[in-house]
Design a protein around this motif. Sequence first.
Motif, PDB file in Angstrom:
ATOM      1  N   GLU A 218       0.821  -1.208   0.000  1.00 29.14           N
ATOM      2  CA  GLU A 218       0.000   0.000   0.000  1.00 29.14           C
ATOM      3  C   GLU A 218       0.855   1.259   0.000  1.00 29.14           C
ATOM      4  O   GLU A 218       0.501   2.265  -0.615  1.00 29.14           O
ATOM      5  N   ALA A 219       2.000   1.200   0.681  1.00 34.97           N
ATOM      6  CA  ALA A 219       2.901   2.356   0.698  1.00 34.97           C
ATOM      7  C   ALA A 219       3.469   2.620  -0.693  1.00 34.97           C
ATOM      8  O   ALA A 219       3.587   3.789  -1.125  1.00 34.97           O
ATOM      9  N   ILE A 220       3.810   1.548  -1.421  1.00 33.43           N
ATOM     10  CA  ILE A 220       4.316   1.709  -2.791  1.00 33.43           C
ATOM     11  C   ILE A 220       3.225   2.307  -3.675  1.00 33.43           C
ATOM     12  O   ILE A 220       3.479   3.194  -4.505  1.00 33.43           O
ATOM     13  N   VAL A 221       1.992   1.832  -3.479  1.00 37.81           N
ATOM     14  CA  VAL A 221       0.857   2.367  -4.234  1.00 37.81           C
ATOM     15  C   VAL A 221       0.684   3.857  -3.956  1.00 37.81           C
ATOM     16  O   VAL A 221       0.585   4.683  -4.878  1.00 37.81           O
ATOM     17  N   ASP A 222       0.656   4.215  -2.656  1.00 41.98           N
ATOM     18  CA  ASP A 222       0.313   5.581  -2.267  1.00 41.98           C
ATOM     19  C   ASP A 222       1.445   6.579  -2.482  1.00 41.98           C
ATOM     20  O   ASP A 222       1.194   7.774  -2.680  1.00 41.98           O
ATOM     21  N   GLN A 223       2.692   6.103  -2.447  1.00 41.30           N
ATOM     22  CA  GLN A 223       3.810   7.045  -2.511  1.00 41.30           C
ATOM     23  C   GLN A 223       4.587   7.001  -3.826  1.00 41.30           C
ATOM     24  O   GLN A 223       5.384   7.908  -4.089  1.00 41.30           O
ATOM     25  N   ILE A 224       4.344   5.978  -4.641  1.00 42.32           N
ATOM     26  CA  ILE A 224       5.059   5.899  -5.919  1.00 42.32           C
ATOM     27  C   ILE A 224       4.089   5.834  -7.102  1.00 42.32           C
ATOM     28  O   ILE A 224       4.144   6.670  -8.010  1.00 42.32           O
ATOM     29  N   ILE A 225       3.175   4.841  -7.071  1.00 45.58           N
ATOM     30  CA  ILE A 225       2.362   4.592  -8.268  1.00 45.58           C
ATOM     31  C   ILE A 225       1.284   5.651  -8.462  1.00 45.58           C
ATOM     32  O   ILE A 225       1.174   6.252  -9.550  1.00 45.58           O
ATOM     33  N   ILE A 226       0.489   5.925  -7.434  1.00 46.16           N
ATOM     34  CA  ILE A 226      -0.580   6.932  -7.601  1.00 46.16           C
ATOM     35  C   ILE A 226       0.003   8.327  -7.845  1.00 46.16           C
ATOM     36  O   ILE A 226      -0.499   9.060  -8.715  1.00 46.16           O
ATOM     37  N   PRO A 227       1.078   8.753  -7.134  1.00 46.51           N
ATOM     38  CA  PRO A 227       1.680  10.048  -7.485  1.00 46.51           C
ATOM     39  C   PRO A 227       2.152  10.113  -8.937  1.00 46.51           C
ATOM     40  O   PRO A 227       2.077  11.175  -9.571  1.00 46.51           O
ATOM     41  N   ASN A 228       2.658   8.975  -9.478  1.00 46.61           N
ATOM     42  CA  ASN A 228       3.061   8.953 -10.882  1.00 46.61           C
ATOM     43  C   ASN A 228       1.857   9.155 -11.800  1.00 46.61           C
ATOM     44  O   ASN A 228       1.920   9.921 -12.781  1.00 46.61           O
ATOM     45  N   LEU A 229       0.735   8.493 -11.480  1.00 47.76           N
ATOM     46  CA  LEU A 229      -0.491   8.682 -12.262  1.00 47.76           C
ATOM     47  C   LEU A 229      -0.991  10.126 -12.130  1.00 47.76           C
ATOM     48  O   LEU A 229      -1.416  10.747 -13.117  1.00 47.76           O
ATOM     49  N   GLN A 230      -0.927  10.649 -10.911  1.00 51.54           N
ATOM     50  CA  GLN A 230      -1.402  12.008 -10.637  1.00 51.54           C
ATOM     51  C   GLN A 230      -0.577  13.051 -11.403  1.00 51.54           C
ATOM     52  O   GLN A 230      -1.102  14.077 -11.852  1.00 51.54           O
ATOM     53  N   GLN A 231       0.719  12.751 -11.550  1.00 52.18           N
ATOM     54  CA  GLN A 231       1.616  13.682 -12.231  1.00 52.18           C
ATOM     55  C   GLN A 231       1.349  13.712 -13.736  1.00 52.18           C
ATOM     56  O   GLN A 231       1.500  14.751 -14.383  1.00 52.18           O
ATOM     57  N   ASN A 232       0.925  12.588 -14.290  1.00 51.27           N
ATOM     58  CA  ASN A 232       0.792  12.475 -15.746  1.00 51.27           C
ATOM     59  C   ASN A 232      -0.647  12.481 -16.249  1.00 51.27           C
ATOM     60  O   ASN A 232      -0.871  12.619 -17.462  1.00 51.27           O
ATOM     61  N   PHE A 233      -1.614  12.316 -15.316  1.00 52.03           N
ATOM     62  CA  PHE A 233      -3.011  12.258 -15.738  1.00 52.03           C
ATOM     63  C   PHE A 233      -3.900  13.031 -14.764  1.00 52.03           C
ATOM     64  O   PHE A 233      -3.522  13.251 -13.601  1.00 52.03           O
TER      65      PHE A 233
END
Length: 843
Positions: A218-233
């Motif tokens: 969940e930490a990887i999701v919340d701190q790496i993956i979702i921020p990456n999606l948020q940055q690009n979409f």
Amino acid sequence: MRNKIDYGIDLGTTNSAIARMENGIPTIKKSGTLKDTFPSCINFNKKQDVIVGDAAYNTMKNDNARALKTFENGQTNTFFEFKRTMGTTHTYESSNMGKSFSSEELSAEILKTLKSVIKDENISSIVITVPAKFLNPQNEATIKAAKLLGFKHIELLQEPVAAATAYGLDSKSKDGFWLVFDFGGGTFDAALIKAEEGILSVKDTGGDAWLGGKNLDEAIVDQIIIPNLQQNFAIESVLKDTDKKEILRNAVKFYAEEAKIQLSFKDSHNVLSNLGDLPFEDDNGDEPEIDVLVTQKDMENVLGPIFQKAIDITKDLLKRNNLKGSDLGALILVGGPTYSPILRRMLKEQITDKVDTTVDPMTVVAKGAALFASTISVSEEVKEGTRDKTKLQLDLKYEATSVEVDVMINLKVLKEKTTGTFPEKIFADIIRSDEAWSSGKKLISEKASLIDLVLAEGRSNSFEIQVYDEQGNKLECQPNQFSILQGIGGLEGMQVLPYHIGIGRHYRSEKKDLFFPIKGLEKTKRVPAIGVENGLKTRSAIRPGMISDIIRIPIYQGDYDAEGTNPLLNNLINEVVITGENLPAFLPEGSDVDITIKVDKSQIMQFSAYFPLLNYTEELELEIKPTESPEKEFLAQAITNAKKTASKVSANEIKDVLVNLEEQLEREGGSPDGRMKIQNDLRKELLKLDSAEKETEWPKVQQELKDSFYEFENLIKKIKENSDGEDLNLNQLENHIKEYKSTIEQIIKDKNIKTAKELTDEIDSLDTEIRNEVSGGAMDVNKIKYHDREFNTLKWKDKTKARQLINQGLQLIADGRTKDLRPILHQIWDLRIDAEGPTETPE
């Protein structure tokens, strides 16, 4: 028929396994996909088939991705990580099955699949492992899951104990301290094990039932993956909606898990989704894709704080046992996440360089459970149900573990359990499985025969029993095999209470209820255990036959630092309710109640209350109450209130943690599991806050104690100077002063608020007694006159009786008998509703 259970199951949050003793060796029985473990995942398809394991896990990945098309909850028919909600009221809705399932019902399906792996016999008895930090509702739910599957004899075993058993048998070191570091898929346990000449004992445990691999993902999701999606979409509309955000988190969690695994042995990993893997449009109409390079440094920044929580728990465990990492002989790694090079480096830097990787972190618990199971006799109920009475029935008695090589077995024939015809003379030959030793043929009968055995060192010794008649013809017998663990001992007493079990007790000095452990049920007491608390008092009268007349006794579990805290900050097991329905006679208010709680090896409890006045005992099965997942709004308000208190007492570190919990609630508040985890972390901070509030209270309490003592000391000094102490034992009073000085020094050193208040009350009470004595009862006279003067403003339990007592007191004053006032004053005080009650009172 098996003499011992011999089967162990690791019922894990993310993966499960089963092991069986075979020729003295704990053997993992592989799943249908020939793997040692399989995912604890269940899918109900449209045909209402139940699919378990890898196939279900793959289906879940597809289901979670498809849920992004509509962002609708309740459409999944695949369930995973439900162990985290064991013992709660939460249920999982399956549209294909047209019903909801509890966590224990889903766990029963995992157990059913594990059971089906065994093709050559039916299993009626089982050892199932549970986290050491599981609370009673979670343990009870695990037993319920096994009962749903039809197991007749169920023993729960703490996971670190299972791991220590497997490690201890193979370990060359039979002395010293070991630390089991069990970081699993959903829970974390740390257990301090002491080995003395191969005898193992658990000295203490720590852990967190809401800390595990799931938190890492969940930490990887919340701190790496979702921020990456948020940055690009443009996904703000999704992130603002709690339900939609949770659906997105579930859909991308698989990428997080893959990154975690890949970075266990690589320096970097590119997290990349394919077109169509995330089938929804962002706020601009674009379909999002994940494309982010994750390095070891990125992973350390994200996972390090979570691993640090587990390491801090371990440090606290060692510290309160006066040990350092350098005192450990080994730190034993258990659980898939312990493969992480980040965690292993942190452990070596902060705990010890003796990190032991000789056991398989994924299977050591199941193997240890099977070893432990080989020491537990099958219940008589199961034995009777599995007897083949056409075979000669034998009774075996022996120690299942030994640190010696020369042992004995007690063997006799049970002809009354046998329907077949057998010769008068029967001989038994006991052969060790390696065929390097046998007992030779020994005459056995219905009287017990002692037969010497020789064990091979450092292993589980399996023996076959061969039975013959006088002519050497072989006879069939049951049981025909048994095993003994050599090189290890103490297993029967290894399991300990992971929490204090106690009740709320009213402290007059504190003017409130505080949690205190029941004698005999303190943390780290070996189980089975018995706790007894005598002399508790009822707060109201109980009429016989009246179901509306109630005594309530809440039972709590609290951690090592819980004594003296607010009971509500601890974990409520259940509230025992005793009514007048079964009482044989009237029970007055203030009557004594003696309670006894028995805790078995699986921490299941029985409760009894004895009423000395009635010579009556009420016995109750202590049904464990499932906990409820809190609402997000409730947690938000509780955190806000706690932040205000933290600011008030300048507890800045606690306030920082509370701010992080607030942010965590926004991220994870959409799932019951997330809310339960946050509630657990909040409870820990509230306990710290409770201590911080006491710290701010300490200067005032300390000064009151000193003032009371100095006033008392001056009183005795003046009495000596004026020679007013004819009727007093001044030597005894001066001894009191010396004792008080010594006690006060220790109280001030410990900053013990509760004891300080109690001693202040004691000194004030003695001061009042002496002043009353030297004044000829003047203080008692004033108290009687006060109650007479304020009679109509005071609240009374029995106004007529109170008036009569006060009038008796006034008459004694008029007669000059002031020394006889004290008993009357006690009775008057007991009739006051607003007066403080006894010091020990279950409601």
